[in-house]
Write an enzyme that holds these catalytic residues in place. Structure first.
Site, mmCIF file in Angstrom:
data_model
loop_
_atom_site.group_PDB
_atom_site.id
_atom_site.type_symbol
_atom_site.label_atom_id
_atom_site.label_comp_id
_atom_site.label_asym_id
_atom_site.label_seq_id
_atom_site.Cartn_x
_atom_site.Cartn_y
_atom_site.Cartn_z
ATOM 1 N N HIS A 35 0.848 -1.208 0.000
ATOM 2 C CA HIS A 35 0.000 0.000 0.000
ATOM 3 C C HIS A 35 0.877 1.248 0.000
ATOM 4 O O HIS A 35 0.658 2.178 -0.791
ATOM 5 C CB HIS A 35 -0.915 -0.024 1.222
ATOM 6 C CG HIS A 35 -1.709 1.229 1.417
ATOM 7 N ND1 HIS A 35 -3.067 1.303 1.150
ATOM 8 C CD2 HIS A 35 -1.355 2.483 1.854
ATOM 9 C CE1 HIS A 35 -3.500 2.529 1.410
ATOM 10 N NE2 HIS A 35 -2.491 3.260 1.841
ATOM 11 N N GLU A 36 1.864 1.272 0.881
ATOM 12 C CA GLU A 36 2.747 2.438 0.971
ATOM 13 C C GLU A 36 3.672 2.542 -0.232
ATOM 14 O O GLU A 36 3.929 3.634 -0.743
ATOM 15 C CB GLU A 36 3.563 2.375 2.269
ATOM 16 C CG GLU A 36 2.735 2.494 3.538
ATOM 17 C CD GLU A 36 1.946 3.790 3.591
ATOM 18 O OE1 GLU A 36 2.398 4.805 3.044
ATOM 19 O OE2 GLU A 36 0.841 3.775 4.177
ATOM 20 N N HIS A 39 1.996 4.216 -3.153
ATOM 21 C CA HIS A 39 2.034 5.681 -3.080
ATOM 22 C C HIS A 39 3.362 6.209 -3.625
ATOM 23 O O HIS A 39 3.395 7.155 -4.426
ATOM 24 C CB HIS A 39 1.875 6.154 -1.636
ATOM 25 C CG HIS A 39 0.495 6.028 -1.086
ATOM 26 N ND1 HIS A 39 -0.615 6.549 -1.717
ATOM 27 C CD2 HIS A 39 0.027 5.442 0.055
ATOM 28 C CE1 HIS A 39 -1.699 6.299 -1.006
ATOM 29 N NE2 HIS A 39 -1.334 5.612 0.075
#
Length: 251
Positions: A35-36, A39
């Site tokens: 998820h990170e 980004h």
């Protein structure tokens, strides 16, 4: 984490408990870290190398670890890693950059829910064959896919809430007009509203657990939102694949 504890109390089998713990940790790892990274990768695609320079485009969990977010995840089912640093002034197209970076993490989580649900339905379809080969193998695969899907779904639902530092707020902020009073209100008070929702959720959970006051669940806004949406969205996606394999809906 309560799932792992329940496995031990129900089965009294150390091997199954250990497998449940490994599946739990692996599911969290493959939900939060990518998820990170999503980004950071999308920020890089938009021209910002801040995440890469700070060593955040890595699967090393130490680089992403946040104690508060981890404790929230194992106690409440929703949490977060250390946010990836992003400098929007480096974006080639600022609004597009803000929007695509904000939506990258939840897009990964939703895609993971779909993929996880597909393979979980597949394992359910071949349950007898896998269990015949090894009960422990079946337990680990089914447990991992179930946890992987549910953790990603909770992260998706949690992060699209348009409050505080969450992705949901950044998504609507990206294309909002400057001076928009609603956006300014969310920017100023969103974090406090989110904290209040968490406090209410914790309070209702523990009071209901020990005092058995059932009606309190209806004032738990965060809990109602997560439970209802996870049931319909997660159940709906899984039903789609179970019906595809001829097993019928799971709802």
């Amino acid at each position: 984490m309560s799932y792992v504890i329940n496995v031990f109390y129900i089965t009294q089998d150390i091997a199954l408990t250990l497998l449940a713990l490994i599946a739990f940790v692996l599911a969290i790892y493959l939900a939060i870290i990518p998820h990170e990274i999503a980004h950071g990768l999308v920020a890089k695609w938009n021209g910002d190398l801040t995440a890469q320079v700070n060593g955040r485009l890595t699967m090393n969990p130490i680089a992403h670890f946040d104690l508060v977010g981890f404790l929230m995840l194992i106690t409440m089912g929703v949490g977060f890693a250390k946010p990836v640093p992003v400098n929007p002034y480096n974006f080639k197209v600022p609004r597009r950059g803000l929007f695509t970076v904000a939506i990258a993490g939840v897009t990964y989580n939703l895609a993971a829910v779909i993929v996880g649900s597909f393979f979980y339905a597949l394992v359910m379809f071949f349950e007898a064959q896998i269990a015949a080969a090894s009960v422990y193998l079946y337990f680990f695969i089914a447990t991992f896919l179930s946890l992987f899907t549910s953790v990603n779904l909770m992260l998706f639902l949690f992060n699209i809430i348009p409050l505080g530092p969450l992705d949901g707020f950044k998504i609507i902020e990206a294309y909002a007009d400057r001076g928009n009073r609603f956006i300014e209100f969310l920017r100023r008070y969103g974090t406090y509203i989110l904290i209040a929702l968490f406090v209410l959720h914790f309070g209702v959970y523990y009071i209901s657990t020990y005092a058995h006051v059932g009606w309190l669940q209806y004032v738990d806004i965060l809990g109602l939102y997560l439970d209802t949406c996870s049931y319909w969205i997660g159940g709906g996606i899984l039903s789609l694949f179970t019906m595809m394999f001829g097993m019928g809906p799971v709802l």
